[in-house]
Design a protein around this motif. Sequence first.
Motif, PDB file in Angstrom:
ATOM      1  N   PRO A 162       0.865  -1.309   0.080  1.00  0.00           N
ATOM      2  CA  PRO A 162      -0.159  -0.080   0.004  1.00  0.00           C
ATOM      3  C   PRO A 162       0.796   1.191   0.139  1.00  0.00           C
ATOM      4  CG  PRO A 162       0.051  -1.024   2.019  1.00  0.00           C
ATOM      5  CD  PRO A 162       0.595  -2.046   1.172  1.00  0.00           C
ATOM      6  N   TRP A 163       2.176   1.310   0.406  1.00  0.00           N
ATOM      7  CA  TRP A 163       3.032   2.173   0.646  1.00  0.00           C
ATOM      8  C   TRP A 163       2.468   3.361   1.314  1.00  0.00           C
ATOM      9  CZ3 TRP A 163       7.436   0.745  -1.237  1.00  0.00           C
ATOM     10  CH2 TRP A 163       8.364   1.510  -1.349  1.00  0.00           C
ATOM     11  N   GLU A 164       3.005   4.386   1.412  1.00  0.00           N
ATOM     12  CA  GLU A 164       2.932   5.420   2.621  1.00  0.00           C
ATOM     13  C   GLU A 164       1.591   6.146   2.703  1.00  0.00           C
ATOM     14  OE1 GLU A 164       5.617   8.874   4.523  1.00  0.00           O
ATOM     15  OE2 GLU A 164       5.977   8.382   2.463  1.00  0.00           O
ATOM     16  N   LYS A 165       1.105   6.608   1.555  1.00  0.00           N
ATOM     17  CA  LYS A 165      -0.087   7.546   1.363  1.00  0.00           C
ATOM     18  C   LYS A 165      -1.526   6.401   1.742  1.00  0.00           C
ATOM     19  CE  LYS A 165      -3.108  10.362  -1.403  1.00  0.00           C
ATOM     20  NZ  LYS A 165      -3.358  10.681  -2.762  1.00  0.00           N
ATOM     21  N   LYS A 166      -1.394   5.197   1.159  1.00  0.00           N
ATOM     22  CA  LYS A 166      -2.645   4.535   1.426  1.00  0.00           C
ATOM     23  C   LYS A 166      -2.415   3.857   2.860  1.00  0.00           C
ATOM     24  CE  LYS A 166      -5.771   1.481  -0.214  1.00  0.00           C
ATOM     25  NZ  LYS A 166      -5.497   0.345  -1.415  1.00  0.00           N
ATOM     26  N   SER A 167      -1.142   3.647   3.348  1.00  0.00           N
ATOM     27  CA  SER A 167      -1.278   2.959   4.722  1.00  0.00           C
ATOM     28  C   SER A 167      -1.834   3.997   5.727  1.00  0.00           C
ATOM     29  CB  SER A 167       0.326   2.802   5.124  1.00  0.00           C
ATOM     30  OG  SER A 167       0.797   1.969   4.354  1.00  0.00           O
ATOM     31  N   LYS A 168      -1.589   5.193   5.675  1.00  0.00           N
ATOM     32  CA  LYS A 168      -2.400   6.155   6.465  1.00  0.00           C
ATOM     33  C   LYS A 168      -3.585   6.302   6.300  1.00  0.00           C
ATOM     34  CE  LYS A 168       1.908   9.261   6.788  1.00  0.00           C
ATOM     35  NZ  LYS A 168       2.683  10.140   6.585  1.00  0.00           N
ATOM     36  N   SER A 169      -4.303   5.814   5.117  1.00  0.00           N
ATOM     37  CA  SER A 169      -5.654   5.908   5.335  1.00  0.00           C
ATOM     38  C   SER A 169      -6.456   4.571   5.793  1.00  0.00           C
ATOM     39  CB  SER A 169      -6.333   5.961   3.813  1.00  0.00           C
ATOM     40  OG  SER A 169      -5.950   4.663   3.136  1.00  0.00           O
ATOM     41  N   MET A 170      -5.621   3.471   6.056  1.00  0.00           N
ATOM     42  CA  MET A 170      -6.367   2.429   6.767  1.00  0.00           C
ATOM     43  C   MET A 170      -6.285   2.216   8.187  1.00  0.00           C
ATOM     44  SD  MET A 170      -5.007  -0.623   3.945  1.00  0.00           S
ATOM     45  CE  MET A 170      -3.212  -0.432   4.327  1.00  0.00           C
ATOM     46  N   ALA A 171      -7.337   2.098   8.814  1.00  0.00           N
ATOM     47  CA  ALA A 171      -7.701   2.148  10.230  1.00  0.00           C
ATOM     48  C   ALA A 171      -6.789   0.883  10.850  1.00  0.00           C
ATOM     49  CB  ALA A 171      -9.190   2.159  10.664  1.00  0.00           C
ATOM     50  N   ASP A 172      -6.887  -0.092  10.392  1.00  0.00           N
ATOM     51  CA  ASP A 172      -6.027  -1.399  10.880  1.00  0.00           C
ATOM     52  C   ASP A 172      -4.849  -1.800  10.593  1.00  0.00           C
ATOM     53  OD1 ASP A 172      -7.044  -1.971   8.403  1.00  0.00           O
ATOM     54  OD2 ASP A 172      -7.815  -3.799   8.941  1.00  0.00           O
ATOM     55  N   PHE A 173      -4.184  -0.532  10.027  1.00  0.00           N
ATOM     56  CA  PHE A 173      -2.954  -0.609   9.584  1.00  0.00           C
ATOM     57  C   PHE A 173      -1.828   0.443  10.086  1.00  0.00           C
ATOM     58  CE2 PHE A 173       0.320  -0.873   6.316  1.00  0.00           C
ATOM     59  CZ  PHE A 173       0.595  -2.356   5.908  1.00  0.00           C
ATOM     60  N   GLY A 174      -0.762   0.022  10.313  1.00  0.00           N
ATOM     61  CA  GLY A 174       0.095   1.383  11.031  1.00  0.00           C
ATOM     62  C   GLY A 174       0.907   2.035   9.730  1.00  0.00           C
ATOM     63  N   ASP A 175       0.982   3.458  10.072  1.00  0.00           N
ATOM     64  CA  ASP A 175       1.412   4.255   8.933  1.00  0.00           C
ATOM     65  C   ASP A 175       2.992   3.882   8.330  1.00  0.00           C
ATOM     66  OD1 ASP A 175      -0.864   5.658   9.913  1.00  0.00           O
ATOM     67  OD2 ASP A 175       0.488   7.428  10.444  1.00  0.00           O
ATOM     68  N   GLU A 176       3.523   3.263   9.080  1.00  0.00           N
ATOM     69  CA  GLU A 176       5.051   2.823   8.464  1.00  0.00           C
ATOM     70  C   GLU A 176       5.032   1.171   8.235  1.00  0.00           C
ATOM     71  OE1 GLU A 176       7.640   5.011   8.112  1.00  0.00           O
ATOM     72  OE2 GLU A 176       6.101   6.629   8.354  1.00  0.00           O
ATOM     73  N   GLU A 177       3.860   0.607   8.481  1.00  0.00           N
ATOM     74  CA  GLU A 177       4.140  -0.935   8.351  1.00  0.00           C
ATOM     75  C   GLU A 177       4.222  -1.325   6.977  1.00  0.00           C
ATOM     76  OE1 GLU A 177       2.138  -2.807  12.386  1.00  0.00           O
ATOM     77  OE2 GLU A 177       0.753  -2.301  10.599  1.00  0.00           O
ATOM     78  N   TYR A 178       3.830  -0.518   6.080  1.00  0.00           N
ATOM     79  CA  TYR A 178       4.048  -1.069   4.463  1.00  0.00           C
ATOM     80  C   TYR A 178       5.518  -1.455   4.489  1.00  0.00           C
ATOM     81  CZ  TYR A 178       6.546   3.406   3.625  1.00  0.00           C
ATOM     82  OH  TYR A 178       7.256   4.396   3.574  1.00  0.00           O
ATOM     83  N   LYS A 179       6.563  -0.768   4.923  1.00  0.00           N
ATOM     84  CA  LYS A 179       8.044  -1.247   4.927  1.00  0.00           C
ATOM     85  C   LYS A 179       8.340  -2.563   5.366  1.00  0.00           C
ATOM     86  CE  LYS A 179       9.126   3.459   5.902  1.00  0.00           C
ATOM     87  NZ  LYS A 179       9.896   4.452   7.025  1.00  0.00           N
ATOM     88  N   GLN A 180       7.395  -3.277   6.242  1.00  0.00           N
ATOM     89  CA  GLN A 180       7.649  -4.875   6.713  1.00  0.00           C
ATOM     90  C   GLN A 180       6.877  -5.770   6.238  1.00  0.00           C
ATOM     91  OE1 GLN A 180       8.139  -1.905   9.460  1.00  0.00           O
ATOM     92  NE2 GLN A 180      10.368  -2.617   8.377  1.00  0.00           N
ATOM     93  N   MET A 181       6.131  -5.492   5.012  1.00  0.00           N
ATOM     94  CA  MET A 181       5.212  -6.623   4.408  1.00  0.00           C
ATOM     95  C   MET A 181       5.037  -6.450   2.984  1.00  0.00           C
ATOM     96  SD  MET A 181       2.466  -4.499   3.234  1.00  0.00           S
ATOM     97  CE  MET A 181       1.068  -5.694   2.797  1.00  0.00           C
ATOM     98  N   LEU A 182       4.797  -7.621   2.369  1.00  0.00           N
ATOM     99  CA  LEU A 182       4.351  -7.730   0.895  1.00  0.00           C
ATOM    100  C   LEU A 182       3.185  -8.643   0.659  1.00  0.00           C
ATOM    101  CD1 LEU A 182       4.915  -6.941  -2.102  1.00  0.00           C
ATOM    102  CD2 LEU A 182       6.876  -8.556  -1.835  1.00  0.00           C
ATOM    103  N   CYS A 183       2.349  -8.408   0.124  1.00  0.00           N
ATOM    104  CA  CYS A 183       1.417  -9.511  -0.212  1.00  0.00           C
ATOM    105  C   CYS A 183       1.797 -10.138  -1.580  1.00  0.00           C
ATOM    106  CB  CYS A 183      -0.022  -8.817  -0.217  1.00  0.00           C
ATOM    107  SG  CYS A 183      -0.753  -8.779   1.376  1.00  0.00           S
ATOM    108  N   VAL A 184       1.920 -11.199  -1.967  1.00  0.00           N
ATOM    109  CA  VAL A 184       1.935 -12.112  -2.807  1.00  0.00           C
ATOM    110  C   VAL A 184       1.073 -13.193  -2.983  1.00  0.00           C
ATOM    111  CG1 VAL A 184       3.577 -13.153  -4.562  1.00  0.00           C
ATOM    112  CG2 VAL A 184       4.408 -11.288  -3.080  1.00  0.00           C
ATOM    113  N   ASP A 185       0.042 -12.980  -3.739  1.00  0.00           N
ATOM    114  CA  ASP A 185      -1.045 -14.226  -3.777  1.00  0.00           C
ATOM    115  C   ASP A 185      -1.178 -14.985  -4.597  1.00  0.00           C
ATOM    116  OD1 ASP A 185      -1.658 -11.953  -1.771  1.00  0.00           O
ATOM    117  OD2 ASP A 185      -3.485 -11.411  -2.537  1.00  0.00           O
ATOM    118  N   GLY A 186      -1.265 -16.402  -4.786  1.00  0.00           N
ATOM    119  CA  GLY A 186      -1.633 -17.343  -5.633  1.00  0.00           C
ATOM    120  C   GLY A 186      -3.284 -16.927  -5.499  1.00  0.00           C
ATOM    121  N   ALA A 187      -3.713 -16.857  -7.052  1.00  0.00           N
ATOM    122  CA  ALA A 187      -5.333 -16.301  -7.254  1.00  0.00           C
ATOM    123  C   ALA A 187      -5.744 -17.099  -8.801  1.00  0.00           C
ATOM    124  CB  ALA A 187      -5.010 -15.003  -7.151  1.00  0.00           C
ATOM    125  N   ALA A 188      -6.934 -16.825  -8.728  1.00  0.00           N
ATOM    126  CA  ALA A 188      -7.748 -17.050 -10.113  1.00  0.00           C
ATOM    127  C   ALA A 188      -8.631 -15.816 -10.165  1.00  0.00           C
ATOM    128  CB  ALA A 188      -8.390 -18.347  -9.778  1.00  0.00           C
TER     129      ALA A 188
END
Length: 318
Positions: free
Chosen positions: A253-279
């Motif tokens: 989500p990077w910095e701007k989006k992170s700040k808009s999510m209530a259940d996500f810390g402002d700086e936490e985008y630095k410690q995570m990455l979603c990579v999904d197997g999907a259809a």
Amino acid sequence: MGHSSAVWDPRAAIEVTKDWNGIDQVTLRVPRGSSARVSLHGGQVISWRNERGEELLFTSSKAIFKPPKAMRGGIPICFPQFGNCGSLEQHGFARNKIWSIDNNPPPLHSNNCKGGSSINLLLKPSEEDLKCWPHCFEFRLRVSLGLDGDLILVSRIRNIDNKPFNFSFAYHTYFSVSDISEVRIEGLETLDYLDNLRQRERFTEQGDAITFEYEVDRVYLSSPNVVAVLDHEKKRTFVILKEGLPDVVVWNPWEKKSKSMADFGDEEYKQMLCVDGAAIEKPITLKPGKEWTGQLEILAVPSSYCSDRFDHIKGIVG
């Protein structure tokens, strides 16, 4: 850990406890010390630790652990849709429901019988679900922890209705990483992707590997069944193996989006990455009485096992 002479009983490696909402959680363990924890809220893997006890999945410090909201982190199951369209809630309802333990699952014909411990879960639609998505189904999920600590999720969705239905699906996997700017993904080079930040317009990946300098929200199409996430700082590589899941979602989500999510810390985008197997691009169509299977296996290996060339990663997995 018992003596090597003792026979290890996989059933003894499964522990059921209750969380602070009174909802069952199942912990799987294997002799070398790896563990995984699955909540019956959403059938969601909420922890996966290696033999040194290091957490491999990301969970936000601001995650809300309260039904009916899915928890921000781990591996939420997105079904019967990924994203936000129509009358269904975003990413579908499976991640928000209370699943049951399936004590009599039909046999699983799979080549991943690697020992270890596993739990079988079951989700059937409630009356409420049928109002917003009028299709009868049985969703069976097996979560397994291999003896080497690899995590395997097998989803089987059966149509028990008298008419066909369509769905999309994703294992929305939140990986814990050292620093997003030190991470790269290999295996998606040259693929077409849909960019969710540009009205799902279609582009072709130009980079030799995917690296991160800004918000990314993409669906890579017709992807290979082996993808790798290389964490340079932790010298760790996540190898993702998938079957029945043609697409790969990549999200940070990077910095701007992170700040808009209530259940996500402002700086936490630095410690995570979603990579999904999907259809996602081509929804699965399931005829009455038919069953679909989608399998994800994740390994966490030292990067020294892999040269920079992706072919070597495939070699490790065999």
